[in-house]
Motif scaffolding. Structure first.
Motif, PDB file in Angstrom:
ATOM      1  N   THR A 191      81.380 -24.686 -12.603  1.00 44.99           N
ATOM      2  CA  THR A 191      81.942 -24.035 -13.623  1.00 44.99           C
ATOM      3  C   THR A 191      80.703 -22.754 -13.825  1.00 44.99           C
ATOM      4  O   THR A 191      81.098 -21.808 -14.677  1.00 44.99           O
ATOM      5  N   SER A 192      79.735 -22.717 -13.151  1.00 42.85           N
ATOM      6  CA  SER A 192      78.672 -21.607 -13.219  1.00 42.85           C
ATOM      7  C   SER A 192      78.972 -20.702 -12.323  1.00 42.85           C
ATOM      8  O   SER A 192      78.187 -19.595 -12.351  1.00 42.85           O
ATOM      9  N   GLY A 193      80.003 -20.963 -11.171  1.00 46.60           N
ATOM     10  CA  GLY A 193      80.313 -19.806 -10.300  1.00 46.60           C
ATOM     11  C   GLY A 193      79.741 -20.058  -8.790  1.00 46.60           C
ATOM     12  O   GLY A 193      79.940 -19.339  -8.140  1.00 46.60           O
ATOM     13  N   GLN A 194      78.798 -21.546  -8.580  1.00 46.76           N
ATOM     14  CA  GLN A 194      78.609 -21.769  -7.363  1.00 46.76           C
ATOM     15  C   GLN A 194      79.514 -21.985  -6.472  1.00 46.76           C
ATOM     16  O   GLN A 194      80.361 -23.006  -6.657  1.00 46.76           O
ATOM     17  N   PHE A 195      79.831 -21.151  -5.297  1.00 48.34           N
ATOM     18  CA  PHE A 195      80.880 -21.421  -4.662  1.00 48.34           C
ATOM     19  C   PHE A 195      80.571 -21.810  -3.112  1.00 48.34           C
ATOM     20  O   PHE A 195      79.525 -21.605  -2.453  1.00 48.34           O
ATOM     21  N   SER A 196      81.419 -23.016  -2.784  1.00 51.23           N
ATOM     22  CA  SER A 196      81.390 -23.287  -1.333  1.00 51.23           C
ATOM     23  C   SER A 196      82.650 -23.512  -0.773  1.00 51.23           C
ATOM     24  O   SER A 196      83.767 -23.672  -1.372  1.00 51.23           O
ATOM     25  N   ARG A 197      82.695 -23.520   0.612  1.00 48.08           N
ATOM     26  CA  ARG A 197      83.942 -23.925   1.222  1.00 48.08           C
ATOM     27  C   ARG A 197      83.586 -24.529   2.484  1.00 48.08           C
ATOM     28  O   ARG A 197      82.528 -24.184   3.180  1.00 48.08           O
ATOM     29  N   VAL A 198      84.872 -24.890   3.308  1.00 48.39           N
ATOM     30  CA  VAL A 198      84.829 -25.340   4.502  1.00 48.39           C
ATOM     31  C   VAL A 198      86.081 -25.037   5.252  1.00 48.39           C
ATOM     32  O   VAL A 198      87.104 -25.200   4.622  1.00 48.39           O
ATOM     33  N   PRO A 199      85.949 -24.354   6.341  1.00 51.21           N
ATOM     34  CA  PRO A 199      84.632 -24.189   7.193  1.00 51.21           C
ATOM     35  C   PRO A 199      83.956 -23.226   6.372  1.00 51.21           C
ATOM     36  O   PRO A 199      84.339 -22.048   6.012  1.00 51.21           O
ATOM     37  N   THR A 200      82.548 -23.262   6.652  1.00 50.27           N
ATOM     38  CA  THR A 200      81.593 -22.430   6.001  1.00 50.27           C
ATOM     39  C   THR A 200      81.462 -20.946   6.659  1.00 50.27           C
ATOM     40  O   THR A 200      81.823 -20.976   7.720  1.00 50.27           O
ATOM     41  N   THR A 201      81.274 -19.876   5.673  1.00 47.07           N
ATOM     42  CA  THR A 201      81.213 -18.668   6.321  1.00 47.07           C
ATOM     43  C   THR A 201      80.131 -17.814   5.214  1.00 47.07           C
ATOM     44  O   THR A 201      79.815 -18.462   4.127  1.00 47.07           O
ATOM     45  N   ASP A 202      79.632 -16.702   5.818  1.00 48.34           N
ATOM     46  CA  ASP A 202      78.585 -15.744   4.969  1.00 48.34           C
ATOM     47  C   ASP A 202      79.409 -15.017   4.105  1.00 48.34           C
ATOM     48  O   ASP A 202      78.537 -14.136   3.220  1.00 48.34           O
ATOM     49  N   VAL A 203      80.712 -15.061   3.840  1.00 48.77           N
ATOM     50  CA  VAL A 203      81.222 -14.315   2.783  1.00 48.77           C
ATOM     51  C   VAL A 203      80.969 -14.644   1.487  1.00 48.77           C
ATOM     52  O   VAL A 203      81.250 -15.753   1.194  1.00 48.77           O
ATOM     53  N   GLN A 204      80.283 -13.773   0.558  1.00 51.15           N
ATOM     54  CA  GLN A 204      80.221 -13.953  -0.824  1.00 51.15           C
ATOM     55  C   GLN A 204      81.359 -13.752  -1.660  1.00 51.15           C
ATOM     56  O   GLN A 204      82.063 -12.842  -1.525  1.00 51.15           O
ATOM     57  N   VAL A 205      81.841 -14.886  -2.343  1.00 53.00           N
ATOM     58  CA  VAL A 205      83.080 -14.750  -3.334  1.00 53.00           C
ATOM     59  C   VAL A 205      82.564 -15.121  -4.664  1.00 53.00           C
ATOM     60  O   VAL A 205      82.030 -16.105  -4.839  1.00 53.00           O
ATOM     61  N   ASN A 206      83.298 -14.356  -5.668  1.00 51.87           N
ATOM     62  CA  ASN A 206      83.108 -14.623  -7.173  1.00 51.87           C
ATOM     63  C   ASN A 206      84.131 -15.601  -7.385  1.00 51.87           C
ATOM     64  O   ASN A 206      85.207 -15.063  -7.691  1.00 51.87           O
ATOM     65  N   ALA A 207      84.051 -16.895  -7.252  1.00 55.16           N
ATOM     66  CA  ALA A 207      85.319 -17.785  -7.524  1.00 55.16           C
ATOM     67  C   ALA A 207      85.785 -17.599  -8.846  1.00 55.16           C
ATOM     68  O   ALA A 207      86.747 -18.010  -9.078  1.00 55.16           O
ATOM     69  N   LEU A 208      84.664 -17.204  -9.945  1.00 55.74           N
ATOM     70  CA  LEU A 208      85.343 -17.322 -11.229  1.00 55.74           C
ATOM     71  C   LEU A 208      86.375 -16.503 -11.519  1.00 55.74           C
ATOM     72  O   LEU A 208      87.208 -16.393 -12.568  1.00 55.74           O
ATOM     73  N   ASP A 209      86.654 -15.412 -10.521  1.00 58.18           N
ATOM     74  CA  ASP A 209      87.698 -14.543 -10.634  1.00 58.18           C
ATOM     75  C   ASP A 209      88.786 -14.789  -9.826  1.00 58.18           C
ATOM     76  O   ASP A 209      89.891 -14.013  -9.762  1.00 58.18           O
ATOM     77  N   ARG A 210      88.757 -15.962  -9.003  1.00 57.50           N
ATOM     78  CA  ARG A 210      89.672 -16.163  -7.913  1.00 57.50           C
ATOM     79  C   ARG A 210      91.033 -16.682  -8.874  1.00 57.50           C
ATOM     80  O   ARG A 210      91.000 -17.358  -9.807  1.00 57.50           O
ATOM     81  N   PRO A 211      92.431 -16.234  -8.598  1.00 52.72           N
ATOM     82  CA  PRO A 211      93.607 -16.873  -8.931  1.00 52.72           C
ATOM     83  C   PRO A 211      93.664 -18.445  -9.104  1.00 52.72           C
ATOM     84  O   PRO A 211      93.948 -19.080 -10.020  1.00 52.72           O
ATOM     85  N   TRP A 212      93.291 -19.141  -7.935  1.00 50.13           N
ATOM     86  CA  TRP A 212      93.045 -20.494  -7.932  1.00 50.13           C
ATOM     87  C   TRP A 212      92.198 -21.340  -9.019  1.00 50.13           C
ATOM     88  O   TRP A 212      92.514 -22.106  -9.560  1.00 50.13           O
ATOM     89  N   TYR A 213      90.949 -20.648  -9.467  1.00 53.92           N
ATOM     90  CA  TYR A 213      90.081 -20.967 -10.243  1.00 53.92           C
ATOM     91  C   TYR A 213      90.378 -20.802 -11.790  1.00 53.92           C
ATOM     92  O   TYR A 213      90.505 -21.734 -12.461  1.00 53.92           O
TER      93      TYR A 213
END
Length: 654
Positions: free
Chosen positions: A110-132
């Motif tokens: 909820t604070s915006g810390q984003f993780s994904r698998v497979p991992t990448t170096d791309v930074q994403v602001n998850a709080l703005d993403r439609p799925w979130y």
């Protein structure tokens, strides 16, 4: 004979053509209705199959996500913001191998810390993403997003997301991305009946599955746009010059359907119609040939009769026609031959009688002239007598009609008075019932006013008690603050005492924690009490308005009761006047009946006299006419006897 033959042919051919057209029409209509029902069943079945496949696919993703969001490792990682641990990465990698359509799995706190698998170096602001955003808006369900283009592959994909809870607290959102390439290819490879093709549209109108319209928008086609406003239905449209039908339904906001070409749907109907037309033409041609042959056979005896009649028209009564059939035409031939025999016999007798008639007619003509002169004088006197009697009867008939009309008017007035009397009685009964109902309404209004007053007193008492609770909560907050200070002092003293005061320090920390918790709880209770006080004041104000409305209602009901008493009194007086008027009309009706009876007697006598005079006059005129006719007939008979003798001479009877 050609005219009769042509008429017979035309009649029989018209009947056959009309019958065949009717049979073809009703047969084609029945086949069309049957085929429409089959098409509707096939469309519903194919659509149900496509809907089931897509729904199963979504439910599978939901089951996977429901299992992941309650996994303790995922919940801990989001709560403690540790990111993807080796255990979680191994579990996710295994899932990616099992479900080929899932391309990536990602989650965010909820604070915006984003993780994904497979991992990448791309930074994403998850709080703005439609799925979130959409998962947070629907915390109690697994949410499937609209389709979107993948940033790297530019292929269509969608995300399946759900919030992760630690108890009742939301700690983050878990989602995975599903590539639509394999799904669309699988759905488009399904073979539907009548050459149907699958049709899947997301919530924004993007066509995800269709062999020709994929990646386009339904809003680009006016005929397809209406499906976005209806959950289920049938839509007809034209694409590439071909008429099509789309049976569609809805799954999780996605439009799912099967589209058919009307040419393929009704191909069998076109073949059936062609076959029916061919059979009808063949039957009509055969029927025409049979009708022509039958008409010629039927008209052959008539041709022989026509030839015989031509000989008779020329004066030859010696002709005889041979009978060749046993039907009505054969019977007509026999009757024709008998008629010729009778005509020969009659003409022989006519020749002998014509001479006798000629001499008798001359004597009859002289006698009739004398009778005509006497009859004319009698006829003139009777005309004057009949005219006077007729005039008297006409005047009496007119007077009788006036009296009958007056009788109808009296009857109508009597019916109107009776109706007014019945309406007055009904109005009186309704007024009495209305007074009783209003009395009951007054009692209920008084009781309602008393209850509203009691409720208002109760609410005032409730507000005062809630204010007392607020005083107690303030006392609890003060005690909590003092306890917190004592716990802080105890902690300081325990620190000074060193190891000997460690146990006391633990106790002091616990006391301070309890004090803090008590303070928080007291604050929540105080906030709730403030809300209750505000709502109680609103209720108190509403009850005061209800009390005013109740008092106004009681006053209006009392005034209405007074008005009903006035109406009831006026209705009783009206009823009395109507009864008196009814008695007057009864007396007038009796007097009118006496007048009508006497007029009818006079009219009957006058009509009888006129009828007698007219009969005498008619008899006299008839006698005069007969005499004139006899005179004329005698003269004509003399002329006709001469003509008859000349005419008979032209017939050949032996």
């Amino acid at each position: 004979m050609n005219k009769i033959q042509n008429k017979l042919i035309a009649i029989f051919v018209s009947i056959i053509v009309l019958s065949m057209v009717s049979v073809e029409f009703f047969t084609a209509r029945t086949i069309t209705n049957t085929l429409n029902e089959e098409v509707a069943e096939a469309g519903a079945s194919d659509n149900a199959q496509l809907k089931y496949m897509l729904n199963e696919l979504f439910e599978n993703y939901e089951r996977i996500l429901e299992r992941l969001v309650v996994d303790p490792k995922v919940v801990t990682a989001l709560r403690e913001e540790t990111g993807v641990t080796p255990e979680i990465e191994q579990q996710f990698q295994q899932l990616l191998k099992t479900e080929e359509e899932i391309g990536e799995i990602f989650f965010s706190t909820t604070s915006g810390q984003f993780s994904r698998v497979p991992t990448t170096d791309v930074q994403v602001n998850a709080l703005d993403r439609p799925w979130y955003v959409q998962a947070m808006e629907h915390p109690d369900e697994v949410y499937i997003t609209d389709a979107y283009r993948h940033a790297d592959t530019n292929e269509w994909a969608l995300a399946v997301a759900k919030v992760v809870k630690d108890g009742n607290t939301i700690v983050g959102v878990l989602a995975f991305e599903v590539a639509l390439t394999n799904i669309t290819e699988t759905l488009e490879a399904i073979h539907f009946s009548y050459g149907g093709v699958p049709f899947v549209v997301d919530r924004t109108g993007v066509i995800l599955v269709h062999p020709r319209l994929r990646d386009e928008s339904v809003y680009d086609y006016d005929a397809l746009a209406p499906i976005m406003t209806q959950e289920v239905g049938l839509e007809k449209y034209n694409l590439s010059g071909l008429d099509r039908q789309l049976f569609y339904d809805e799954v999780r906001g996605f439009k799912v359907g099967v589209a058919y070409s009307e040419k393929e749907l009704y191909a069998s109907l076109s073949d059936i119609r062609k076959t029916l037309i061919f059979i009808s033409v063949v039957i009509i041609l055969i029927a025409i040939v049979i009708t022509i042959l039958a008409a010629r056979r039927m008209t052959k005896p008539l041709e022989r009769l026509e030839e015989g009649v031509s000989h008779i028209a020329d004066g030859d009564l010696t002709v005889q026609i041979e009978r060749t059939t046993n039907d009505e035409i054969g019977e007509l031939t026999t009757s024709f031959n008998k008629t010729i025999d009778e005509m020969r016999s009659i003409l022989s007798q006519v020749k002998q009688s014509a001479m006798q008639v000629s001499s008798s007619s001359q004597q009859l003509s002289a006698t009739s002239e004398e009778v005509t002169a006497a009859t004319e004088e009698t006829t003139s006197a009777m005309d004057e007598m009949a005219h006077g009697a007729s005039l008297q009867a006409e005047r009496l008939d007119e007077m009788n009609e006036i009296m009958i009309s007056l009788e109808d008017n009296f009857a109508q007035v009597e019916r109107t008075v009776n109706a007014m009397k019945q309406l007055s009685e009904d109005s009186s009964a309704s007024s009495t019932q209305g007074v009783a109902t209003l009395r009951s309404l007054v009692e209920h209004a008084k009781e309602s006013h008393t209850e509203v007053t009691n409720v208002a007193d109760t609410v005032h008492s409730l507000v005062e008690n809630i204010l007392k609770i607020e005083y107690v909560i303030n006392t609890i907050e003060e005690i909590s603050e003092q306890t917190n200070l004592l716990a802080l002092n105890a902690s300081i003293e325990a620190a000074r005492a060193g190891e000997a005061g460690q146990g006391f320090a633990v106790v002091a920390n616990e006391v301070r924690a309890l004090a803090e918790q008590s303070k928080v709880s007291a604050g929540e209770i105080e906030q709730t009490i403030h809300q209750v006080i505000a709502q109680s004041k609103t209720v108190d104000h509403g009850i005061a308005r209800v009390r005013e409305f109740s008092e106004s209602q009681t006053s209006v009901v009392t005034e209405t009761e007074t008005a009903f008493h006035t109406i009831q009194k006026a209705t009783s007086e009206l009823n009395s006047l109507i009864e008196a008027l009814n008695d007057d009309f009864v007396a007038m009706d009796e007097a009118k009946q006496g007048v009508v009876t006497r007029v009818e007697d006079i009219s009957a006598i006058a009509q009888q006299s006129a009828a007698s005079a007219e009969e005498i006059n008619a008899s006299t005129e008839e006698q005069l006419s007969s005499t004139i006719i006899v005179s004329e007939s005698a003269e004509q008979l003399s002329n006709l006897s001469i003509d008859l003798e000349n005419t008979v001479q032209r017939f050949k009877v032996d």
